[in-house]
Write an enzyme that holds these catalytic residues in place. Sequence first.
Site, PDB file in Angstrom:
ATOM      1  N   GLY A 189       0.778  -1.225   0.000  1.00  0.00           N
ATOM      2  CA  GLY A 189       0.000   0.000   0.000  1.00  0.00           C
ATOM      3  C   GLY A 189       0.813   1.280   0.000  1.00  0.00           C
ATOM      4  O   GLY A 189       0.259   2.351  -0.236  1.00  0.00           O
ATOM      5  N   ASP A 190       2.100   1.180   0.255  1.00  0.00           N
ATOM      6  CA  ASP A 190       2.974   2.366   0.207  1.00  0.00           C
ATOM      7  C   ASP A 190       4.398   1.906  -0.095  1.00  0.00           C
ATOM      8  O   ASP A 190       5.328   2.205   0.641  1.00  0.00           O
ATOM      9  CB  ASP A 190       2.915   3.120   1.533  1.00  0.00           C
ATOM     10  CG  ASP A 190       3.650   4.469   1.473  1.00  0.00           C
ATOM     11  OD1 ASP A 190       3.955   4.927   0.352  1.00  0.00           O
ATOM     12  OD2 ASP A 190       3.931   5.044   2.538  1.00  0.00           O
ATOM     13  N   LEU A 191       4.541   1.174  -1.201  1.00  0.00           N
ATOM     14  CA  LEU A 191       5.810   0.529  -1.519  1.00  0.00           C
ATOM     15  C   LEU A 191       6.738   1.508  -2.228  1.00  0.00           C
ATOM     16  O   LEU A 191       7.343   1.204  -3.258  1.00  0.00           O
ATOM     17  CB  LEU A 191       5.570  -0.717  -2.378  1.00  0.00           C
ATOM     18  CG  LEU A 191       6.694  -1.762  -2.392  1.00  0.00           C
ATOM     19  CD1 LEU A 191       6.878  -2.362  -1.017  1.00  0.00           C
ATOM     20  CD2 LEU A 191       6.376  -2.871  -3.400  1.00  0.00           C
TER      21      LEU A 191
END
Length: 287
Positions: A189-191
């Site tokens: 989700g926030d790579l």
Amino acid sequence: MSIRATHRALLSRLLPDDDPDDLAVREGQFHIVVIGSDRVVCLPRTEAAAARLPQRVAALHALADLDLDFRTPEPLQRSGVNDTDEEPFLVLTRIPGEPLERDALNNAQVFDAVAEQYATLLSDLARAGADEKARAVLPWEEEDRWCLFAEDVRADLFQLMSDSGRLRAERELTALDGLPRLTQAVVHGDLGAENVLWEWTNGLPRLSGVLDWDDVAVGDPAEDLAAIGAGYGPELLERVLALGDWPNEGLPARIAAIRGTFALQQALYAHRDGDEEELADGLADYQ
């Protein structure tokens, strides 16, 4: 005044083997992270982020049980959000390594090694998405997530934008229309590049671990692929796509649409949390 000074007593207690004056500090969207020699302390930036600490701990425990081929932080200690004697915090194990500088990809061997390891990472997450235990513990992407997101952006953020900013945002939100709800993989989700750590061996980087799992869910792997493209550019994304075995289902279009929401996501979450600094940064291109 620095976080080392304002939280000196707390940091001295939680990181007893480190000199507070020598601690590195990294500011994320939701937490200020103080990095010690073998553990890190996460200090929520807002009350809303503090209230999410139990959910974050549960997700990290679930990830630790998945037997992934890379390391994730393990919770060691947490202060309750209702404690009156100190600010809320979360202590995690420290994963060695540093984020990869984008310039490193100018070397062809490094480029190939990074692409292969990103493809392996995403394959691990796809495999984990089929694990019934993970699917039972981790949250799932909401059925109408993107529709609700677009409604919230229009309601909460449009009033903060210029006319040209609203036009740009409307184009980006329209691209979300018709995105399918997919639950194929565990999605970080926030790579972004800052959340993936690497160690160097014999001139090549080795992926050592992944940080910041606040937004983990069972969902669409296009979200993590979009983050790779945003962090390192289209060439690396294309190589990762070529190396992976991805069900297409309009994958390039899904990646492009989701990538277009990143700044709006940052601004919306910051608005909800009352984080004026992150809000201003997220809306910078909409003014």
